[in-house]
Each structure stands twice: as structure tokens, then as C-alpha cells.
Enzyme design. Structure first.
Site, PDB file in Angstrom:
ATOM      1  CE1 TYR A  11      -3.134   2.981   1.089  1.00 42.07           C
ATOM      2  CE2 TYR A  11      -2.599   2.530   3.371  1.00 42.07           C
ATOM      3  CZ  TYR A  11      -3.247   3.296   2.435  1.00 42.07           C
ATOM      4  OH  TYR A  11      -3.996   4.356   2.835  1.00 42.07           O
ATOM      5  CB  ALA A  70      10.140  -4.987   2.324  1.00 39.81           C
ATOM      6  CE1 TYR A 137       5.107  -2.853  12.066  1.00 35.65           C
ATOM      7  CE2 TYR A 137       3.791  -1.507  13.548  1.00 35.65           C
ATOM      8  CZ  TYR A 137       4.421  -1.678  12.335  1.00 35.65           C
ATOM      9  OH  TYR A 137       4.372  -0.680  11.398  1.00 35.65           O
ATOM     10  CG  ASP A 278      -6.041  -0.987  20.216  1.00 37.91           C
ATOM     11  OD1 ASP A 278      -5.078  -1.069  19.438  1.00 37.91           O
ATOM     12  OD2 ASP A 278      -7.205  -1.325  19.908  1.00 37.91           O
TER      13      ASP A 278
HETATM   14  O1  LIG Z   1     -12.773  -3.533  13.910  1.00 36.40           O
HETATM   15  C1  LIG Z   1     -12.143  -2.635  14.456  1.00 36.40           C
HETATM   16  C2  LIG Z   1     -10.803  -2.304  14.098  1.00 36.40           C
HETATM   17  C3  LIG Z   1     -10.164  -1.291  14.798  1.00 36.40           C
HETATM   18  N1  LIG Z   1     -10.800  -0.647  15.808  1.00 36.40           N
HETATM   19  C4  LIG Z   1     -10.131   0.438  16.540  1.00 36.40           C
HETATM   20  O2  LIG Z   1      -9.801   1.447  15.606  1.00 36.40           O
HETATM   21  C5  LIG Z   1      -8.566   2.072  15.961  1.00 36.40           C
HETATM   22  C6  LIG Z   1      -7.647   2.019  14.787  1.00 36.40           C
HETATM   23  O3  LIG Z   1      -7.286   0.665  14.569  1.00 36.40           O
HETATM   24  P1  LIG Z   1      -6.423   0.179  13.319  1.00 36.40           P
HETATM   25  O4  LIG Z   1      -6.213  -1.293  13.472  1.00 36.40           O
HETATM   26  O5  LIG Z   1      -7.017   0.690  12.059  1.00 36.40           O
HETATM   27  O6  LIG Z   1      -5.068   0.967  13.513  1.00 36.40           O
HETATM   28  P2  LIG Z   1      -4.051   0.970  14.743  1.00 36.40           P
HETATM   29  O7  LIG Z   1      -4.174   2.314  15.389  1.00 36.40           O
HETATM   30  O8  LIG Z   1      -4.166  -0.192  15.627  1.00 36.40           O
HETATM   31  O9  LIG Z   1      -2.726   0.691  13.954  1.00 36.40           O
HETATM   32  C7  LIG Z   1      -1.930   1.647  13.364  1.00 36.40           C
HETATM   33  O10 LIG Z   1      -0.936   1.961  14.270  1.00 36.40           O
HETATM   34  C8  LIG Z   1      -0.170   0.841  14.703  1.00 36.40           C
HETATM   35  C9  LIG Z   1       0.785   1.374  15.717  1.00 36.40           C
HETATM   36  O11 LIG Z   1       0.129   1.623  16.923  1.00 36.40           O
HETATM   37  C10 LIG Z   1       0.550   0.205  13.508  1.00 36.40           C
HETATM   38  O12 LIG Z   1       1.525   1.073  12.980  1.00 36.40           O
HETATM   39  C11 LIG Z   1      -0.483  -0.172  12.472  1.00 36.40           C
HETATM   40  O13 LIG Z   1       0.160  -0.690  11.304  1.00 36.40           O
HETATM   41  C12 LIG Z   1      -1.280   1.066  12.099  1.00 36.40           C
HETATM   42  O14 LIG Z   1      -2.286   0.766  11.173  1.00 36.40           O
HETATM   43  C13 LIG Z   1      -8.056   1.309  17.184  1.00 36.40           C
HETATM   44  O15 LIG Z   1      -8.391   2.028  18.321  1.00 36.40           O
HETATM   45  C14 LIG Z   1      -8.828  -0.005  17.153  1.00 36.40           C
HETATM   46  O16 LIG Z   1      -9.043  -0.559  18.411  1.00 36.40           O
HETATM   47  C15 LIG Z   1     -12.102  -0.952  16.151  1.00 36.40           C
HETATM   48  O17 LIG Z   1     -12.683  -0.372  17.081  1.00 36.40           O
HETATM   49  N2  LIG Z   1     -12.732  -1.933  15.458  1.00 36.40           N
END
Ligand SMILES: O=c1ccn([C@@H]2O[C@H](COP(=O)(O)OP(=O)(O)O[C@H]3O[C@H](CO)[C@H](O)[C@H](O)[C@H]3O)[C@@H](O)[C@H]2O)c(=O)[nH]1
Length: 322
Positions: A11, A70, A137, A278
Site C-alpha cells: 500500500y 518491506a 512489531y 491499543d
Molecule cells: O474492527 C475494528 C478495528 C479497529 N478498531 C479500533 O480502531 C482504531 C484504529 O485501529 P487500526 O487497526 O485501524 O489501527 P491501529 O491504530 O491499531 O494501527 C496503526 O498503528 C499501529 C501502531 O500503533 C501500527 O503502525 C499499524 O500498522 C497502524 O495501522 C483502534 O483504536 C482499534 O481498536 C475498532 O474499534 N474496530
């Protein structure tokens, strides 16, 4: 200039490769297609299907620099399979740096992450904040950042690490998709498409205005522009680290509401338990990127970011149905 883009079938790597081509550079994509898609490599880039551990096979002094995307990047998977993250992210980058040293390629832009900070003491997060990653990670990406600093000090590499917050939106033929999907915006869009009944809200008891997690969503094209600026800013023997985000946080519920407005779909939600690891709030201070790179993001409106992601999601579903 001629650049190697590792992970350029993914992406973010694909969008950056596209921007490099549009700026008139020669681009060689190296990707093992473990999570990337061959059709995501932009037209005009050369493509090598291969692993970063074997980078020495292809890297030579004709390259002016490397942009390194990567990596394994699923937080949840990293908790259950940490060895994959140390091997691919740390071992892979060590091999890549070795190949660069051998070939005399002295410029690197590395895709780092907000996950290097872990649960922040203060937001917005500045680069001097403590780095206490809460998952393998983030720890593997932080280890690579340390590796790059020492490479710059010892061998004169000019490097910039860009710590991404929540990348979203789409550009050209590249948008966000994972298999299985795990990221918030693409998941909500699947609900809008009728491919999923409801979106799970992971926790509504966080110390945030509406109780759901707050994140800083940044458009992938703004992110890509920062990489081109980083190539210009990289100085031999120096390792610059910059956060990339818009400095504004949106809660999970605000994102769901924005998707309702953009798609016109009601988007049912179901409250689910918190997801492990989270942090409540992750918002960037991007002052360093603005000052040192001259970065000025222009696609900061969440509805616009979601609209681009929606257009991409619709295009891949149409392709799937054909
Ligand atoms: O079905 C879902 C999926 C996510 N969330 C919430 O939405 C927020 C965002 O979640 P994502 O999984 O989209 O993104 P993250 O913040 O967890 O992850 C991002 O930040 C991470 C570092 O913290 C990594 O870098 C990862 O690759 C990047 O996408 C989080 O609070 C998560 O708990 C939901 O409530 N429901």
C-alpha cells in the site's frame, strides 16, 4: 535519480513508488509478494520478485538511494509470532543495510511507526518522547531505527526514518487492503458494502471524549510527499527521525460517523471488548517534519480521506465481481 523501493507492491510503498515516477525518477521495486500485490506495482517501475535478505543480488552503485517499506506490520500477529518480526524486520533490514554498504549506496528513507512510542505520556507525541513499544512489531521497528542511527554514525549513511501514525485513503491504483482485513477504515467500508454486518467498536471506556480510541489519520498521498522531501533532506552521517500525522485526533465513533456521511450507509456498530495493546490516544506532533523536511500536508479533511478510501474499496469490489 534511481531508487530501490522495497515493499513497493504494498500500500504505502506502491503510492511512494508512483510519486517517485511522477517526479521523473527511475524506480526499481523489490517485493516478495508475501503481502503485496503484483498489480499494485505502478506502471513504469521495474519489478523484482525477491526478498530483502537477498538485496545484495540486485543492489549496485547505479542506485542513488533506497526507500525501505518491506516489513511485517500486523500488531496482533507480532504478539503471537514475534520471531517473524525479528527475522523479517530486523534481520531483513540488517541484510539490506549490508548490501547498501557493499554497493556504496548512501541514502535511506525508512518506514518507521508510531508504535515505537507505545502508550504516550503526553499528546501530541514529539520525537523525543520515551520509546516504550507495547508489542513486538513496534519493538522491531525501534530496533531498526537504532540500527540505522549506528550505520549513519559509523559508515556515513544519510537516513530519514518517518514514523507514521494511521495511514488511510488511496492514490492511483493503490489503497489499503489486508488479508484478513484488520484496519478500521477498510473494515467499516466493508460494512457499507454489505460484506460485513456491523463494525466492532473495540472498547468504549477509554479516557477520551466519547470513550473510544483516538487516532491521527493521515492521507497516504501526503505521507508519500514526505518521502520525496526526506530524500532531499537526508545528510551523510545523519539520521533524522520525523513523525508524520496531521496533529488532529478522531475517535473510532467519529470515523464511523464520517463513513456514514460519505457512503450514505447506516453502518451498524457493536460494542466489543478492548483490543489488547491499543493505546487510548495517538496523535502526532509533526513539527519536525514541517521544519526539517518542509512538509505541508494538504489532504487533512477526514471526509476526503474516507472518500478516497471508499472509491478504492468500490473499485476492488467491482474488479472482484468481474
Ligand atoms: O474492527 C475494528 C478495528 C479497529 N478498531 C479500533 O480502531 C482504531 C484504529 O485501529 P487500526 O487497526 O485501524 O489501527 P491501529 O491504530 O491499531 O494501527 C496503526 O498503528 C499501529 C501502531 O500503533 C501500527 O503502525 C499499524 O500498522 C497502524 O495501522 C483502534 O483504536 C482499534 O481498536 C475498532 O474499534 N474496530
Amino acid at each position: 535519480m534511481k531508487y530501490l523501493v522495497t515493499g513497493g507492491a504494498g500500500y504505502v510503498g506502491g503510492v511512494v513508488a508512483q510519486h517517485l515516477l511522477e517526479a521523473g525518477h527511475e524506480v526499481v521495486v523489490l517485493d516478495n509478494l508475501s503481502t503485496g500485490f503484483r498489480e499494485g506495482v505502478p506502471t513504469g517501475a521495474s519489478f523484482i520478485e525477491g526478498d530483502i535478505r537477498d538485496a545484495a543480488k540486485w543492489l549496485d552503485s547505479s542506485f542513488d538511494g533506497v526507500l525501505h517499506f518491506a516489513a511485517s506490520s500486523q500488531v496482533g500477529e507480532s504478539v503471537v509470532k514475534p520471531e517473524k518480526y525479528w527475522d523479517n524486520n530486523v534481520g531483513g533490514t540488517m541484510a539490506l543495510l549490508g548490501a547498501m554498504r557493499e554497493a556504496g549506496v548512501k541514502k535511506l528513507v525508512f518506514s518507521s511507526t508510531a508504535a515505537t512510542y507505545g502508550e504516550p505520556e503526553e499528546v501530541p507525541i514529539v520525537e523525543s518522547a520515551p520509546t516504550r513499544p507495547t508489542n513486538p512489531y513496534g519493538a522491531s521497528k525501534l530496533a531498526v531505527d537504532f540500527m540505522i542511527t549506528s550505520e549513519a554514525n559509523a559508515h556515513g549513511l544519510g537516513a530519514v526514518s518517518l514514523r507514521y501514525f494511521n495511514v488511510a485513503g488511496a492514490y492511483g491504483k493503490q489503497g489499503e487492503r489486508h488479508d484478513p482485513e484488520s484496519h478500521l477504515i477498510p473494515l467499516i467500508l466493508q460494512v457499507a458494502q454489505g460484506r460485513r454486518e456491523a463494525i466492532n467498536v473495540f472498547g468504549e471506556d477509554y479516557p477520551t471524549p466519547d470513550g473510544t480510541c483516538v487516532r491521527d489519520y493521515i492521507h497516504v498521498a501526503d505521507l508519500a510527499e514526505a518521502h520525496l522531501l526526506a530524500l532531499k533532506a537526508a545528510e551523510p552521517g545523519e539520521h533524522l527521525i520525523c513523525n508524520l500525522g496531521n496533529g488532529e485526533g478522531f475517535s473510532v465513533r467519529q470515523v464511523i460517523e464520517t463513513v456514514r456521511q460519505v457512503t450514505g450507509h447506516p453502518i451498524p456498530e457493536v460494542v466489543a471488548p478492548r483490543r489488547g495493546g491499543d493505546p487510548a490516544t495517538l496523535v502526532a506532533s509533526a513539527a519536525t517534519a514541517r521544519e526539517k523536511l518542509g512538509w505541508n500536508p494538504s489532504r487533512t479533511d477526514l471526509a476526503g480521506i474516507v472518500a478516497d478510501a471508499w472509491e478504492f474499496a468500490q473499485s476492488i469490489s467491482a474488479a472482484r465481481e468481474q
